[in-house]
Scaffold this motif. Sequence first.
Motif: not given
Length: 113
Positions: A69-87
Motif C-alpha cells: 500500500k505504501l509503495y502504491e501510494k508513493t509511486y511516481l512514474p517520473a521518478v521510476d523512469e529516472k531510476l531505471r535510466d540511472l540504473y
Amino acid sequence: MGTRFLLALCLVLLVLGFAPWAPLTHSPPAEVQGAQLPQQDELPSPALLSRVQESLSSYWESAKAAAQKLYEKTYLPAVDEKLRDLYSKSTAAMSTYTGIFTDQVLSVLKGEE
C-alpha cells in the motif's frame, strides 16, 4: 532513513502485539505417596507451534500488505523512469570499469612477454 524507521516500527509492533497463546496454568500437584520422579521439561505442543506459526504468518502478510500500500501510494512514474535510466547508465559504466580492471589485473599477473 524512512525504511529504517518503518522496519523499527514493524519490529516494535511485532514485539508488543505478539501474544499467540494465553499464559499456561498448571494445577497444583495432588498428594502422592511414594518416590517423586524428577520433572522433565515438556516439549511444546504441536497446537502451540501451529498457533505461533499462524501468528507469524499473519504478521508477515500484514507487513507485506502495508508495504505494498505504501509503495502504491508513493509511486511516481517520473521518478521510476529516472531510476531505471540511472540504473542502466550505472550498470553500463560498471561493466566498462570492470573490464578495464580485469585487463589490468591480467596484464600484471601475466607479466611482460
